[in-house]
Design an enzyme around this catalytic site. Structure first.
Site, PDB file in Angstrom:
ATOM      1  N   GLU A  58      -0.796  -5.977   9.718  1.00  0.00           N
ATOM      2  CA  GLU A  58      -1.372  -7.298   9.382  1.00  0.00           C
ATOM      3  C   GLU A  58      -0.545  -8.440   9.952  1.00  0.00           C
ATOM      4  OE1 GLU A  58      -2.273  -7.779   5.262  1.00  0.00           O
ATOM      5  OE2 GLU A  58      -3.592  -6.035   5.309  1.00  0.00           O
ATOM      6  N   CYS A  75     -12.119   2.148   2.242  1.00  0.00           N
ATOM      7  CA  CYS A  75     -10.724   2.011   1.824  1.00  0.00           C
ATOM      8  C   CYS A  75     -10.327   3.357   1.222  1.00  0.00           C
ATOM      9  CB  CYS A  75     -10.624   0.911   0.778  1.00  0.00           C
ATOM     10  SG  CYS A  75      -9.001   0.742   0.034  1.00  0.00           S
ATOM     11  N   HIS A  98      -6.120   0.710   7.985  1.00  0.00           N
ATOM     12  CA  HIS A  98      -5.379  -0.110   8.951  1.00  0.00           C
ATOM     13  C   HIS A  98      -4.915   0.700  10.165  1.00  0.00           C
ATOM     14  CE1 HIS A  98      -5.071  -2.844   5.580  1.00  0.00           C
ATOM     15  NE2 HIS A  98      -4.341  -3.714   6.258  1.00  0.00           N
ATOM     16  N   CYS A 130      -5.514   5.627   6.022  1.00  0.00           N
ATOM     17  CA  CYS A 130      -5.539   4.211   5.630  1.00  0.00           C
ATOM     18  C   CYS A 130      -6.326   3.483   6.708  1.00  0.00           C
ATOM     19  CB  CYS A 130      -4.113   3.665   5.537  1.00  0.00           C
ATOM     20  SG  CYS A 130      -4.051   1.880   5.255  1.00  0.00           S
ATOM     21  N   ASP A 184     -13.634  -2.995   1.163  1.00  0.00           N
ATOM     22  CA  ASP A 184     -12.227  -2.588   1.287  1.00  0.00           C
ATOM     23  C   ASP A 184     -11.402  -3.522   0.411  1.00  0.00           C
ATOM     24  OD1 ASP A 184      -9.830  -1.390   2.428  1.00  0.00           O
ATOM     25  OD2 ASP A 184      -9.628  -3.172   3.660  1.00  0.00           O
ATOM     26  N   SER A 185     -10.150  -3.144   0.219  1.00  0.00           N
ATOM     27  CA  SER A 185      -9.234  -4.009  -0.529  1.00  0.00           C
ATOM     28  C   SER A 185      -9.008  -5.338   0.201  1.00  0.00           C
ATOM     29  CB  SER A 185      -7.892  -3.302  -0.674  1.00  0.00           C
ATOM     30  OG  SER A 185      -7.380  -2.990   0.611  1.00  0.00           O
TER      31      SER A 185
HETATM   32  N1  DGL Z   1      -7.229  -0.406   3.236  1.00  0.00           N
HETATM   33  C1  DGL Z   1      -6.397   0.325   2.322  1.00  0.00           C
HETATM   34  C2  DGL Z   1      -6.608   1.826   2.479  1.00  0.00           C
HETATM   35  O1  DGL Z   1      -7.342   2.314   3.336  1.00  0.00           O
HETATM   36  C3  DGL Z   1      -4.923   0.002   2.457  1.00  0.00           C
HETATM   37  C4  DGL Z   1      -4.499  -1.403   2.144  1.00  0.00           C
HETATM   38  C5  DGL Z   1      -4.156  -1.678   0.676  1.00  0.00           C
HETATM   39  O2  DGL Z   1      -3.158  -1.168   0.164  1.00  0.00           O
HETATM   40  O3  DGL Z   1      -4.913  -2.429   0.069  1.00  0.00           O
HETATM   41  O4  DGL Z   1      -6.006   2.579   1.727  1.00  0.00           O
END
Ligand code: DGL
Length: 279
Positions: A159, A78, A193, A191, A15-16
């Site tokens: 976060e 991600c 999160h 997303c 993931d990012s």
């Molecule tokens: N985890 C990223 C996603 O699912 C979102 C967070 C980011 O912008 O890096 O798109």
């Protein structure tokens, strides 16, 4: 020479940053025998604000690292990287059937369970502007009806620990109240999160809308792909072999605050190790 993939090899997940730990958690819950190697690209997060080209390059580099670490499967946990980097990752690793993105399983789910209904998607600016959900759903049903809304405040809000409280509910209500999302039948949390605010989103809609947490759908998809390729690990883990203790969590930039925040996404304490694959 072709090398045989073994059932005991780990699953790579990236993931990012640390949001993809919601997907890692769903996978380890459903498949407790599996060893995972998680890579969070905290040095480059958030991907949601980056160009598609940059995200593609990061994704390829991370996937190659996970392949080098002997992973039998790679899960792009991600949405933003799945949108911008999936094709390039498939091409560079040559692991086509064993590369899982988070978008296709959700697209298949809505076409099966909400056929021809109005589907909403929320995600980062990059995910929404790529139109990837609409494209993948339309590929399965050309007459589908998909509406998308970028909700960029939600990831940093979560976060910072703002969820399940008045502030988060107010922000969520204000996004979901936008006319674009009116009269939807289902909402995809686009997303990684967002599973943390699923209950608040569900509260906004009551029972009238199915709020779809793709982390659970992705975990089920991972299981079926591994089954299909006879790659599920049959070994019962023990703390002396590779039970939870051998799970690896790597980030490209370590800070203590990332480590603390990781706990909320993985639902238990996580020990992060820093490794910079760009050096
Ligand atoms: N985890 C990223 C996603 O699912 C979102 C967070 C980011 O912008 O890096 O798109």
């Amino acid at each position: 020479m072709t090398t045989t993939i073994k059932q005991t090899q780990p699953i790579g997940i990236f993931d990012s940053g640390i949001g993809g730990l919601t997907v890692a958690r769903a996978i380890t819950k459903l498949l407790p025998n599996e060893q995972i190697i998680y890579f969070g690209d905290t040095a480059h997060m958030p991907y949601g604000e980056k160009s598609a080209e940059a995200i593609k390059n990061y994704s390829v580099k991370i996937a190659e690292f996970l392949k080098f670490k002997n992973c039998k499967m790679i899960v792009i946990a991600c949405n933003t990287a799945s949108a911008a980097g999936y094709k390039a990752v498939v091409k560079s690793t040559g692991m086509k059937d064993l590369i899982v993105n988070v978008i296709d399983p959700a697209a298949q789910y809505v076409v099966k369970n909400h056929y021809r209904q109005k589907i909403g998607v929320i995600g980062t600016k990059r995910t929404v502007s790529s139109n990837v959900y609409a494209k993948r759903i339309e590929a399965l049903d050309p007459l589908s009806n998909v509406v998308q809304l970028a909700t960029p405040l939600l990831a940093p809000m979560i976060e910072e620990g703002f969820y399940n409280n008045k502030i988060s509910q107010t922000i969520i209500n204000s996004y979901l109240g936008k006319s674009k999302l009116s009269k939807i039948d289902a909402l995809i949390l686009g997303c990684t999160h967002y599973p943390l605010v699923k209950a608040e989103i569900q509260k906004f809609y009551g029972k009238s809308v199915e709020v779809i947490d793709s982390s659970e759908i992705v975990a089920l998809h991972v299981k079926s792909v591994l089954e299909k390729h006879q790659l599920l690990n049959p070994t019962v883990p023990s703390k002396f072999s590779f039970g939870k203790k051998a799970q690896q969590f790597i980030v490209s930039d370590y800070t203590q605050s990332f480590e603390e925040t990781s706990k909320i996404f993985f639902d238990e304490k996580v020990k992060l190790k820093q490794y910079n694959i760009w050096e």
